[in-house]
Design a protein around this motif. Structure first.
Motif, PDB file in Angstrom:
ATOM      1  N   THR A 114      -4.884   1.187  -3.031  1.00 14.84           N
ATOM      2  CA  THR A 114      -5.692  -0.050  -2.454  1.00 14.84           C
ATOM      3  C   THR A 114      -5.301  -1.263  -3.178  1.00 14.84           C
ATOM      4  OG1 THR A 114      -7.718   0.365  -3.637  1.00 14.84           O
ATOM      5  CG2 THR A 114      -7.320   1.512  -1.395  1.00 14.84           C
ATOM      6  N   ALA A 115      -5.015  -2.203  -2.739  1.00 13.23           N
ATOM      7  CA  ALA A 115      -4.564  -3.671  -3.264  1.00 13.23           C
ATOM      8  C   ALA A 115      -4.980  -4.560  -2.436  1.00 13.23           C
ATOM      9  CB  ALA A 115      -2.878  -3.562  -3.530  1.00 13.23           C
ATOM     10  N   CYS A 116      -4.978  -5.900  -3.056  1.00 14.30           N
ATOM     11  CA  CYS A 116      -5.185  -7.146  -2.507  1.00 14.30           C
ATOM     12  C   CYS A 116      -4.232  -8.328  -2.905  1.00 14.30           C
ATOM     13  CB  CYS A 116      -6.436  -7.543  -2.837  1.00 14.30           C
ATOM     14  SG  CYS A 116      -7.242  -9.042  -1.851  1.00 14.30           S
ATOM     15  N   TYR A 117      -3.395  -8.873  -1.628  1.00 13.98           N
ATOM     16  CA  TYR A 117      -2.366  -9.905  -1.876  1.00 13.98           C
ATOM     17  C   TYR A 117      -2.884 -11.268  -1.518  1.00 13.98           C
ATOM     18  CZ  TYR A 117       2.130 -11.714  -1.209  1.00 13.98           C
ATOM     19  OH  TYR A 117       3.399 -12.607  -1.472  1.00 13.98           O
ATOM     20  N   ARG A 118      -2.779 -12.105  -2.719  1.00  8.32           N
ATOM     21  CA  ARG A 118      -3.255 -13.534  -2.394  1.00  8.32           C
ATOM     22  C   ARG A 118      -2.410 -14.518  -3.190  1.00  8.32           C
ATOM     23  NH1 ARG A 118      -8.774 -15.111  -5.673  1.00  8.32           N
ATOM     24  NH2 ARG A 118      -7.314 -14.629  -7.060  1.00  8.32           N
ATOM     25  N   ASP A 119      -2.093 -15.661  -2.518  1.00 14.38           N
ATOM     26  CA  ASP A 119      -1.280 -16.437  -3.292  1.00 14.38           C
ATOM     27  C   ASP A 119       0.023 -16.146  -3.986  1.00 14.38           C
ATOM     28  OD1 ASP A 119      -3.220 -18.502  -2.958  1.00 14.38           O
ATOM     29  OD2 ASP A 119      -4.195 -18.334  -4.726  1.00 14.38           O
ATOM     30  N   GLY A 120       0.697 -15.269  -3.012  1.00 12.03           N
ATOM     31  CA  GLY A 120       2.007 -15.110  -3.182  1.00 12.03           C
ATOM     32  C   GLY A 120       2.334 -13.519  -4.473  1.00 12.03           C
ATOM     33  N   SER A 121       1.015 -12.919  -4.692  1.00 17.08           N
ATOM     34  CA  SER A 121       1.116 -11.961  -5.696  1.00 17.08           C
ATOM     35  C   SER A 121       0.059 -10.979  -5.189  1.00 17.08           C
ATOM     36  CB  SER A 121       1.248 -12.535  -7.140  1.00 17.08           C
ATOM     37  OG  SER A 121      -0.114 -13.302  -7.306  1.00 17.08           O
ATOM     38  N   ASN A 130      -3.598  -1.360  -8.334  1.00 15.79           N
ATOM     39  CA  ASN A 130      -3.238  -0.300  -7.016  1.00 15.79           C
ATOM     40  C   ASN A 130      -4.866   0.280  -6.656  1.00 15.79           C
ATOM     41  OD1 ASN A 130      -0.676  -0.524  -6.371  1.00 15.79           O
ATOM     42  ND2 ASN A 130       0.160   0.996  -8.149  1.00 15.79           N
ATOM     43  N   SER A 131      -5.894   0.106  -7.511  1.00 17.96           N
ATOM     44  CA  SER A 131      -7.126   0.575  -7.123  1.00 17.96           C
ATOM     45  C   SER A 131      -8.029  -0.600  -6.846  1.00 17.96           C
ATOM     46  CB  SER A 131      -7.659   1.281  -8.328  1.00 17.96           C
ATOM     47  OG  SER A 131      -6.849   2.324  -8.410  1.00 17.96           O
ATOM     48  N   PHE A 132      -7.432  -1.827  -6.347  1.00 20.29           N
ATOM     49  CA  PHE A 132      -8.194  -2.945  -6.215  1.00 20.29           C
ATOM     50  C   PHE A 132      -8.901  -2.873  -4.752  1.00 20.29           C
ATOM     51  CE2 PHE A 132      -8.997  -7.740  -6.135  1.00 20.29           C
ATOM     52  CZ  PHE A 132      -8.883  -7.923  -7.608  1.00 20.29           C
ATOM     53  N   ALA A 151      -4.546  -0.945   2.131  1.00 21.37           N
ATOM     54  CA  ALA A 151      -4.602   0.568   2.011  1.00 21.37           C
ATOM     55  C   ALA A 151      -3.233   1.278   2.296  1.00 21.37           C
ATOM     56  CB  ALA A 151      -5.698   1.424   2.475  1.00 21.37           C
ATOM     57  N   PHE A 152      -2.499   2.169   1.428  1.00 19.06           N
ATOM     58  CA  PHE A 152      -1.273   2.380   1.771  1.00 19.06           C
ATOM     59  C   PHE A 152      -1.414   4.005   1.668  1.00 19.06           C
ATOM     60  CE2 PHE A 152      -0.391  -1.787  -0.176  1.00 19.06           C
ATOM     61  CZ  PHE A 152       0.288  -2.073   0.771  1.00 19.06           C
ATOM     62  N   TYR A 153      -0.660   4.812   2.399  1.00 18.34           N
ATOM     63  CA  TYR A 153      -0.998   6.174   2.544  1.00 18.34           C
ATOM     64  C   TYR A 153       0.437   7.171   2.244  1.00 18.34           C
ATOM     65  CZ  TYR A 153      -5.337   4.495   4.642  1.00 18.34           C
ATOM     66  OH  TYR A 153      -6.411   4.019   4.710  1.00 18.34           O
ATOM     67  N   GLY A 154       1.471   6.470   1.662  1.00 17.36           N
ATOM     68  CA  GLY A 154       2.570   7.311   1.370  1.00 17.36           C
ATOM     69  C   GLY A 154       3.269   7.877   2.617  1.00 17.36           C
ATOM     70  N   SER A 155       3.451   9.179   2.172  1.00 18.98           N
ATOM     71  CA  SER A 155       4.398   9.866   3.311  1.00 18.98           C
ATOM     72  C   SER A 155       3.649  11.070   3.913  1.00 18.98           C
ATOM     73  CB  SER A 155       5.498  10.673   2.742  1.00 18.98           C
ATOM     74  OG  SER A 155       5.267  11.574   1.525  1.00 18.98           O
ATOM     75  N   LYS A 156       2.238  11.093   3.460  1.00 17.58           N
ATOM     76  CA  LYS A 156       1.473  12.418   3.956  1.00 17.58           C
ATOM     77  C   LYS A 156       1.256  12.416   5.513  1.00 17.58           C
ATOM     78  CE  LYS A 156      -2.643  15.114   2.889  1.00 17.58           C
ATOM     79  NZ  LYS A 156      -3.861  15.344   2.117  1.00 17.58           N
ATOM     80  N   PRO A 157       0.775  10.902   6.121  1.00 16.93           N
ATOM     81  CA  PRO A 157       0.846  10.876   7.593  1.00 16.93           C
ATOM     82  C   PRO A 157       1.818  11.619   8.331  1.00 16.93           C
ATOM     83  CG  PRO A 157      -0.230   9.135   6.635  1.00 16.93           C
ATOM     84  CD  PRO A 157       0.600   9.769   5.603  1.00 16.93           C
ATOM     85  N   HIS A 158       3.161  11.255   7.855  1.00 17.61           N
ATOM     86  CA  HIS A 158       4.337  11.691   8.298  1.00 17.61           C
ATOM     87  C   HIS A 158       4.639  13.205   8.234  1.00 17.61           C
ATOM     88  CE1 HIS A 158       7.962  10.781  10.405  1.00 17.61           C
ATOM     89  NE2 HIS A 158       8.853  11.250   9.224  1.00 17.61           N
TER      90      HIS A 158
END
Length: 270
Positions: A114-121, A130-132, A151-158
């Motif tokens: 889980t992460a948060c993007y702001r101001d280009g980073s 990765n735990s934000f 939130a990213f889930y990798g390859s598991k759903p696939h």
């Protein structure tokens, strides 16, 4: 002597003899050759003796009785019975196709980041990158830009590739940022399965649940979202809005163990 048809003769203790009829039976008797000796034998009622037939005889005292006729040997071997595993006759109709086997289940996918993007980073000013926690919008009066939480889930759903999604749910908890009133984050599907170096690619959107601070819920996503995650067309879920408000903070992996847990109910036919 009593009539043969009315006389009960027991053959117990008597040997059965074999002979050849020399004449046709007449008046209940016929001539029979036994071992080269011709004798007169009484014929049991109902036996139609003709010359040349092989007979079975019993002897009582000095009297011979014809008790049966030996049938002639068959001219051909009897037809054997069909084997028990003979296939049924072909009626010309194709058999019906077998019924498909339907398998169902639910796959639970905990986010790999889980992460948060702001101001280009990607933010690292609080929890690890990765735990934000996931933020949306801009804090009032802040000189920093707008936030996009992911939130990213990798390859598991696939791993369900080829299955049909029947339901998709997401566990969400709102934290302390923003006002106390119930607010709804705007949910977005993300292309990437893991945190990219740059900005996430945002796609479809839907309105999330209205939550007050510290409230949590399990929210039902569009089934089509679950299908895209299964098919690999999408890899994550974000919160993002095109304006500063509402400013919302949702729990990430570092704040709540169940944060952004995705459940995919599925069906597969084979």
């Amino acid at each position: 002597m009593a009539d043969f048809a009315d006389t009960r003769i027991s053959t117990a203790g008597m040997g059965v003899l074999r002979g050849t009829a020399k004449t046709t039976a007449a008046s209940g008797a016929c001539l029979v050759s036994i071992g080269g000796i011709v004798v007169t034998a009484r014929v049991a009622s109902g036996l139609a003796v003709t010359a040349g037939q092989i007979l079975l005889l019993a002897r009582l005292g000095s009297t011979y009785y014809v008790i049966n006729i030996v049938p002639a040997a068959p001219t051909s071997a009897p037809t054997p019975p069909p084997p028990t595993d003979t296939a049924p006759p072909d009626t010309g109709d194709a058999p019906p196709p077998p019924k498909p086997v339907v398998t169902t289940g639910t796959l639970t996918c905990v986010p790999t980041a889980t992460a948060c993007y702001r101001d280009g980073s990607w933010r690292s000013d609080g929890d690890p990158t990765n735990s934000f926690d996931l933020f949306q919008g801009r804090y009032g009066g802040s000189s920093y830009g707008r936030n996009t939480g992911c939130a990213f889930y990798g390859s598991k759903p696939h791993t369900l590739s080829g299955a049909t999604c029947t339901k998709a749910t997401l566990k969400i908890k709102r934290l302390s940022a923003g006002d106390y009133s119930a607010r709804s984050a705007t949910l977005r599907l993300v292309s990437q399965t893991s945190r990219p170096g740059g900005a996430p690619t945002l796609n479809e959107s839907t309105s999330g649940p209205g939550l007050k601070i510290n409230e949590s819920t399990t929210f039902t996503l569009p089934t089509s979202w679950g299908q895209q995650l299964i098919d690999g067309a999408r890899g994550g879920i974000a919160i993002s809005t095109g304006s500063d408000d509402p400013y919302i903070q949702l729990a990430g992996r570092g704040s709540w163990s169940a944060a952004m847990t995705l459940s995919l109910s599925w069906r597969r036919s084979s």
